[in-house]
Write a protein that holds these residues in place. Structure first.
Motif, mmCIF file in Angstrom:
data_model
loop_
_atom_site.group_PDB
_atom_site.id
_atom_site.type_symbol
_atom_site.label_atom_id
_atom_site.label_comp_id
_atom_site.label_asym_id
_atom_site.label_seq_id
_atom_site.Cartn_x
_atom_site.Cartn_y
_atom_site.Cartn_z
ATOM 1 N N LYS A 198 -12.404 -3.470 9.146
ATOM 2 C CA LYS A 198 -13.186 -3.687 7.921
ATOM 3 C C LYS A 198 -12.899 -2.650 6.833
ATOM 4 N N PRO A 199 -13.017 -1.336 7.104
ATOM 5 C CA PRO A 199 -12.741 -0.379 6.024
ATOM 6 C C PRO A 199 -11.304 -0.416 5.541
ATOM 7 N N ALA A 200 -10.372 -0.705 6.443
ATOM 8 C CA ALA A 200 -8.963 -0.776 6.042
ATOM 9 C C ALA A 200 -8.723 -1.980 5.137
ATOM 10 N N ALA A 201 -9.198 -3.147 5.558
ATOM 11 C CA ALA A 201 -8.980 -4.372 4.783
ATOM 12 C C ALA A 201 -9.717 -4.324 3.451
ATOM 13 N N THR A 202 -10.916 -3.754 3.445
ATOM 14 C CA THR A 202 -11.725 -3.689 2.232
ATOM 15 C C THR A 202 -11.099 -2.783 1.177
ATOM 16 N N ASN A 203 -10.450 -1.706 1.618
ATOM 17 C CA ASN A 203 -9.914 -0.713 0.683
ATOM 18 C C ASN A 203 -8.423 -0.828 0.436
ATOM 19 N N SER A 204 -7.757 -1.743 1.118
ATOM 20 C CA SER A 204 -6.299 -1.867 0.957
ATOM 21 C C SER A 204 -5.917 -2.362 -0.433
ATOM 22 N N HIS A 247 1.055 8.342 1.621
ATOM 23 C CA HIS A 247 0.049 7.467 1.001
ATOM 24 C C HIS A 247 -0.625 6.529 2.002
ATOM 25 N N ILE A 248 -0.064 6.418 3.202
ATOM 26 C CA ILE A 248 -0.662 5.528 4.206
ATOM 27 C C ILE A 248 -1.778 6.272 4.933
ATOM 28 N N LYS A 249 -2.978 5.724 4.860
ATOM 29 C CA LYS A 249 -4.150 6.368 5.477
ATOM 30 C C LYS A 249 -4.317 5.885 6.913
ATOM 31 N N ASP A 302 -0.749 0.061 3.617
ATOM 32 C CA ASP A 302 -1.315 1.298 3.069
ATOM 33 C C ASP A 302 -2.425 1.864 3.951
ATOM 34 N N PHE A 303 -2.744 1.159 5.044
ATOM 35 C CA PHE A 303 -3.680 1.672 6.047
ATOM 36 C C PHE A 303 -3.114 1.381 7.439
ATOM 37 N N LEU A 304 -3.274 2.340 8.339
ATOM 38 C CA LEU A 304 -2.946 2.133 9.748
ATOM 39 C C LEU A 304 -4.218 2.312 10.556
ATOM 40 N N GLN A 319 -9.042 -12.807 6.138
ATOM 41 C CA GLN A 319 -7.829 -13.616 6.064
ATOM 42 C C GLN A 319 -6.988 -13.332 4.822
ATOM 43 N N SER A 320 -7.609 -12.723 3.807
ATOM 44 C CA SER A 320 -6.846 -12.422 2.593
ATOM 45 C C SER A 320 -5.954 -11.190 2.773
ATOM 46 N N THR A 321 -6.163 -10.468 3.859
ATOM 47 C CA THR A 321 -5.352 -9.281 4.155
ATOM 48 C C THR A 321 -4.379 -9.599 5.278
#
Length: 258
Positions: A101-107, A200-202, A177-179, A134-136
């Protein structure tokens, strides 16, 4: 409200100590009992039925130790067994799910990577999380071999470096941009992972969120009496030396065949 009974933890080995650390830092006055089921690691390659049976076994052990709450400090056990545990036992369970959730929301790129065990990625709970975002685009990677290397004390080995490179490079090429780290063992690999990922990848793991949720649940159950010195006990059924090394020899580690 005071409740001096311990918080129980179980994992398929030493990895869940990353979750234990987050809770211990937030709630240092609590008594804890940690169960490292290392002889059955990794859970991620076992069937759902096997994972549920092992989770029952671990829970029974912790209930005999009078735990007031049980933290399932294992992503694979959470995603495959926690619903069964909650149906069978009345004690509260805190689970760990990949922090999608936090990764997809902030990507910003709408592309995130998740490194997890096969058991987690194949689970119903993970697929439900996927459907919510699904949009991510979620690039999945099974971390074959990582848990076993960690359990063998080979975090900084060349073999580990090669595996991580092979798993992470395709994600980098996909422009994530998120792992998301979807296994409680993997936070111990963050220093290695940071050497591979662009800055830059969190990196996201579940530790802090699980700690906050544990504190919220304890508000209803009761906290340990702060005038008493807290007790931290760790059990391992395989090689207590590796667990002792991870804990930097600061706490009591006991070998127990369970």
């Amino acid at each position: 409200m005071t409740n001096n009974n311990p918080i129980g933890f179980f994992d398929s080995g030493i990895g869940g100590t990353s979750i234990w650390r987050a809770i211990y830092e937030l709630l240092p006055n609590e008594n804890t009992i940690y169960l490292a089921d290392s002889k059955n690691a990794p859970y991620g390659q076992k069937s759902k039925e096997e994972i549920i049976a092992l989770s029952y076994k671990n829970t029974e052990f912790l209930l005999k130790e009078n735990c007031k709450i049980i933290v399932v400090a294992c992503n694979t056990a959470t995603t495959n067994a926690i619903q069964e545990l909650r149906r069978k036992y009345s004690i509260p369970f805190i689970g760990i799910e990949p922090a999608i959730k936090p990764a997809a929301t902030n990507s910003q790129t709408q592309k995130i990577g998740i490194l997890a065990t096969q058991g987690t990625l194949n689970s119903e709970l993970f697929h439900q999380a996927q459907e919510r975002f699904q949009s991510t685009k979620i690039i999945e990677q099974i971390g074959h071999g990582l848990v076993q290397l960690i359990e063998d004390g080979k975090i900084n080995s060349q073999e580990m470096k090669k595996l991580l490179n092979s798993y992470l490079q395709p994600m980098i090429e996909e422009n994530i941009d998120f792992l998301v780290l979807g296994c409680s063992h993997y936070p111990y690999l963050i220093p290695q992972i940071k050497k591979i990922l662009p800055k830059h990848i969190k990196i996201i793991d579940s530790g802090e969120a699980v700690a906050r949720q544990t504190k919220n649940v304890l508000m209803d159950i009761g906290f340990n009496d702060e005038t008493q010195k807290s007790s931290q006990i760790f059990y391992s059924n395989r090689n207590p030396v590796v667990l002792n090394d991870i804990l930097e020899s600061k706490f009591q580690v006991v070998y127990k065949d369970f």
